[in-house]
Design a protein around this motif. Structure first.
Motif, PDB file in Angstrom:
ATOM      1  N   LYS A  32     -11.612  23.565  26.779  1.00 18.66           N
ATOM      2  CA  LYS A  32     -12.613  23.091  25.824  1.00 18.66           C
ATOM      3  C   LYS A  32     -13.546  24.234  25.478  1.00 18.66           C
ATOM      4  N   ILE A  33     -14.023  24.259  24.256  1.00 19.23           N
ATOM      5  CA  ILE A  33     -14.976  25.287  23.862  1.00 19.23           C
ATOM      6  C   ILE A  33     -16.282  25.083  24.606  1.00 19.23           C
ATOM      7  N   TRP A  96     -13.616  23.275  11.104  1.00 17.76           N
ATOM      8  CA  TRP A  96     -13.524  22.529  12.351  1.00 17.76           C
ATOM      9  C   TRP A  96     -12.419  23.184  13.154  1.00 17.76           C
ATOM     10  N   ARG A  97     -12.717  23.614  14.365  1.00 15.52           N
ATOM     11  CA  ARG A  97     -11.887  24.554  15.115  1.00 15.52           C
ATOM     12  C   ARG A  97     -10.407  24.229  15.120  1.00 15.52           C
ATOM     13  N   TRP A 164     -17.083  29.726  17.002  1.00 21.79           N
ATOM     14  CA  TRP A 164     -17.135  28.281  17.234  1.00 21.79           C
ATOM     15  C   TRP A 164     -17.931  27.953  18.483  1.00 21.79           C
ATOM     16  N   ASP A 175     -17.415  21.633  17.440  1.00 17.29           N
ATOM     17  CA  ASP A 175     -16.336  22.556  17.126  1.00 17.29           C
ATOM     18  C   ASP A 175     -16.483  23.160  15.736  1.00 17.29           C
TER      19      ASP A 175
END
Length: 268
Positions: A32-33, A96-97, A164, A175
């Motif tokens: 996850k970012i 959006w990533r 991001w 994101d």
């Protein structure tokens, strides 16, 4: 947050005995970012069509970085991002990533790292050879500086970095692509914080907590007035991204010959 700090540079001391700040490479090792452009602003669709997301993986581990399209079949990023990677998913044209216009999966055999990394500060740079992509409004290249500009240090120039993640430390992790406007400072000024920095490092001021941070590694720093790629996101202060200490980029003009020799890309 689980942040993988690839390399911590040695703490340097000045003659008066003052300890300089350390720096860290802000690569995220997570599915996850967890990183952020701190205190930036949301990018509108198509603002930075040269920016790509890079989802690396190796031996069951994964990490996220950014990169820049410099030709229809080449992406420029940081060496600490490609290091030990077995493959990467390149996300093209995403605001959006994970909602990319399209993706390509590239093997680690198509990664080319600077031969001087990590032994020489200022060589945190790598190339990724990709399948051919066609350019349009959402996916496009950014130009490199010309060889005539290779001695320009750009101190005082304004540039934009994009990546991001969340918008401040401790925020939820959106994101949506974030960008931040940053002013390049002289290496002499940067050295007051970190000890002597070589010409191959480019530093920016980070007032009001505006900075690159974890997960932004490898992403672009592009001149606002000239739209040229002058920096590759490399490191931030060990005190934190919002500390107000300068952030460091690999200076692209220091690597123009290396890029040309490996890709054939050059501007004169």
């Amino acid at each position: 947050m689980k942040t993988f700090l690839v390399l911590t540079l040695a703490i340097a001391a000045v003659s008066a005995g003052t300890i300089k700040q350390k720096t860290i490479h802000p690569k995220d090792q997570t599915s996850k970012i967890e990183g952020r452009i701190t205190n930036g602003y949301p990018a509108y669709e198509g603002k930075a069509p040269y920016t790509v997301g890079l989802g690396f993986s190796s031996n069951g581990a994964g990490w996220w970085c950014g990169g820049s399209i410099i030709a229809s079949d080449w992406v420029l990023t940081a060496a600490h991002c490609t290091n030990n990677g077995e493959r990467v998913i390149v996300y093209y044209g995403a605001t959006w990533r994970t909602d990319a216009q399209f993706t390509h999966t590239v093997s680690g055999s198509d990664f080319i790292q600077s031969p001087d990394w990590p032994n020489v500060n200022g060589n945190d740079i790598a190339l990724i050879r990709t399948p051919h992509v066609d350019f349009y409004s959402m996916v496009n290249k950014v130009e490199l500086p010309s060889f005539n500009d290779r001695y320009n240090m750009y101190a005082g120039w304004w540039a934009v970095a994009c990546g991001w993640g969340g918008i401040y430390d401790g925020s939820p992790q959106p994101d949506w692509l974030q960008c931040v406007d940053l002013q390049i400072i002289s290496n002499e000024q940067c050295s007051q914080t970190y000890g002597t920095q070589p010409e191959a490092i480019l530093c920016v001021a980070t007032p009001d907590g505006k900075s690159t941070c974890s997960g932004d590694s490898g992403g672009p720093l592009v001149l606002q007035d000239d739209a040229k790629l002058v920096g590759v996101t490399s490191w931030v202060s060990g005190n934190g991204c919002q500390s107000g200490d300068p952030s460091g980029f690999t200076r692209v003009t220091s690597h123009l010959e290396w890029i040309r020799d490996n890709t054939g890309i050059a501007y004169y």
